[in-house]
Design an enzyme around this catalytic site. Structure first.
Site, PDB file in Angstrom:
ATOM      1  N   ASP A 260      52.277  21.593  -1.801  1.00  0.00           N
ATOM      2  CA  ASP A 260      53.502  20.881  -1.409  1.00  0.00           C
ATOM      3  C   ASP A 260      54.742  21.604  -1.898  1.00  0.00           C
ATOM      4  OD1 ASP A 260      52.248  18.898  -0.013  1.00  0.00           O
ATOM      5  OD2 ASP A 260      52.220  17.464  -1.672  1.00  0.00           O
TER       6      ASP A 260
ATOM      7  N   ARG B   9      39.807  18.706  -1.176  1.00  0.00           N
ATOM      8  CA  ARG B   9      39.124  17.807  -2.114  1.00  0.00           C
ATOM      9  C   ARG B   9      39.108  16.417  -1.524  1.00  0.00           C
ATOM     10  NH1 ARG B   9      41.595  18.180  -8.029  1.00  0.00           N
ATOM     11  NH2 ARG B   9      43.515  17.650  -6.963  1.00  0.00           N
TER      12      ARG B   9
ATOM     13  N   ASP C 193      51.836  19.330  -7.081  1.00  0.00           N
ATOM     14  CA  ASP C 193      50.957  19.845  -6.039  1.00  0.00           C
ATOM     15  C   ASP C 193      51.495  21.205  -5.587  1.00  0.00           C
ATOM     16  OD1 ASP C 193      48.901  18.572  -3.631  1.00  0.00           O
ATOM     17  OD2 ASP C 193      50.063  20.385  -3.212  1.00  0.00           O
TER      18      ASP C 193
ATOM     19  N   THR D 232      36.306  11.228  -4.439  1.00  0.00           N
ATOM     20  CA  THR D 232      35.233  11.805  -5.269  1.00  0.00           C
ATOM     21  C   THR D 232      35.642  13.133  -5.913  1.00  0.00           C
ATOM     22  OG1 THR D 232      34.410  13.054  -3.385  1.00  0.00           O
ATOM     23  CG2 THR D 232      33.488  10.837  -3.713  1.00  0.00           C
TER      24      THR D 232
HETATM   25  N1  URA Z   1      46.093  21.197  -7.242  1.00  0.00           N
HETATM   26  C1  URA Z   1      47.446  21.200  -7.364  1.00  0.00           C
HETATM   27  O1  URA Z   1      48.160  21.624  -6.464  1.00  0.00           O
HETATM   28  N2  URA Z   1      47.988  20.721  -8.516  1.00  0.00           N
HETATM   29  C2  URA Z   1      47.245  20.263  -9.526  1.00  0.00           C
HETATM   30  O2  URA Z   1      47.806  19.851 -10.550  1.00  0.00           O
HETATM   31  C3  URA Z   1      45.844  20.248  -9.377  1.00  0.00           C
HETATM   32  C4  URA Z   1      45.293  20.734  -8.222  1.00  0.00           C
END
Ligand code: URA
Length: 209
Positions: free
Chosen positions: A203, A104, A200, A108
Site C-alpha cells: 500500500d 495471505r 503495509d 489463517t
Molecule cells: N506485510 C506488510 O506489508 N507489512 C507488514 O507489517 C507485514 C507484512
C-alpha cells in the site's frame, strides 16, 4: 538463536527511519525504497567471485577484475517485492527476473500462490528472493519451496524489515538460505503486521490506501 544478517549501514538506517514515518508520502517512500534497495544489492553481492580479464585502457594494457561465475536471478514476491526489485536492477541490470504471486488468507495467514514465472536454469544462478517485509515467513517459505522445486540451489533472501517469528520460520524450513535485512523489529501483531514496522509495504509503495 536466529540466523540473520542485519545490514546496518548508516545510510540504510537513516532512509529506513524516513520510510517508517507515517507522514512519508508515497512518492518519497518509493524513492527511499529504491535507494535502500541499491544499497542492499551492494551489500548482498559483496561475496561474488571475481576473475581477471585482459583489457586495454587508452594508455596501457592490464589485467582487470570482472565478476566471475554464475549469472544472477532476482525473484520478486508480488507485489511489494517489485519495490526492492527495481532498485536492485539499477545495480545489476543484466540479472534475470522472476515473479511469484502470493497472498495471505486474512483469517489463517496461510499462503496462496496465484502466479509464477521464473527464469530458466535456476540451478546455474545465484538466486536472490526479494520482499520488503519478512513477517510470518509463510510467503518466504512457500516461495523458497517453489524455487528449490525449480532447481535453485544458491539462494539468498533479502528484505527490508524482519520479525523474529519470520526469521525463525525461514531458518527452520530453509536453514541453507541466508537472510539479509535492514532491521529486525519487535514482533507481529494479531493481523500478522510487523511492529513497529512501516505498515503495509504494498500500500505504501503503490498508494493503494
Ligand atoms: N506485510 C506488510 O506489508 N507489512 C507488514 O507489517 C507485514 C507484512
Amino acid at each position: 538463536m536466529l540466523k540473520v544478517t542485519v545490514i546496518d549501514h548508516p545510510l540504510i538506517q537513516h532512509k529506513l527511519t524516513l520510510m517508517r514515518r507515517v507522514e512519508t508520502s508515497t512518492g518519497k517512500f518509493r524513492v527511499l525504497l529504491r535507494e535502500i534497495s541499491m544499497l542492499l544489492a551492494y551489500e548482498v553481492t559483496r561475496d561474488l567471485p571475481l576473475k581477471t580479464t585482459a583489457i586495454r585502457t587508452p594508455l596501457a594494457s592490464m589485467n582487470a577484475p570482472i565478476i566471475d561465475g554464475k549469472k544472477l536471478a532476482l525473484i520478486s514476491i508480488l507485489r511489494a517485492g517489485n519495490g526492492i526489485l527495481e532498485g536492485m536492477l539499477e545495480l545489476i541490470p543484466s540479472a534475470r527476473v522472476g515473479h511469484i504471486g502470493l497472498y495471505r488468507e486474512p483469517d489463517t495467514l496461510q499462503v496462496v500462490e496465484y502466479y509464477i514465472k521464473l527464469p530458466e536454469n535456476l540451478q546455474d544462478r545465484d538466486v536472490f528472493l526479494v520482499d520488503p517485509m519478512l513477517a510470518t515467513g509463510n510467503s518466504a517459505v512457500a516461495a523458497l519451496n517453489r524455487l528449490k522445486e525449480a532447481g535453485a540451489r544458491a539462494l539468498k533472501y533479502i528484505c527490508l524489515l524482519a520479525a523474529p517469528e519470520g526469521i525463525g520460520n525461514v531458518n527452520e524450513k530453509h536453514p541453507d538460505v541466508p537472510i539479509y535485512t535492514a532491521a529486525v523489529d519487535d514482533r507481529l501483531n494479531e493481523k500478522g503486521y510487523i511492529l513497529p514496522g512501516l505498515g503495509d509495504a504494498g500500500d505504501r509503495i503503490f498508494g493503494t490506501k
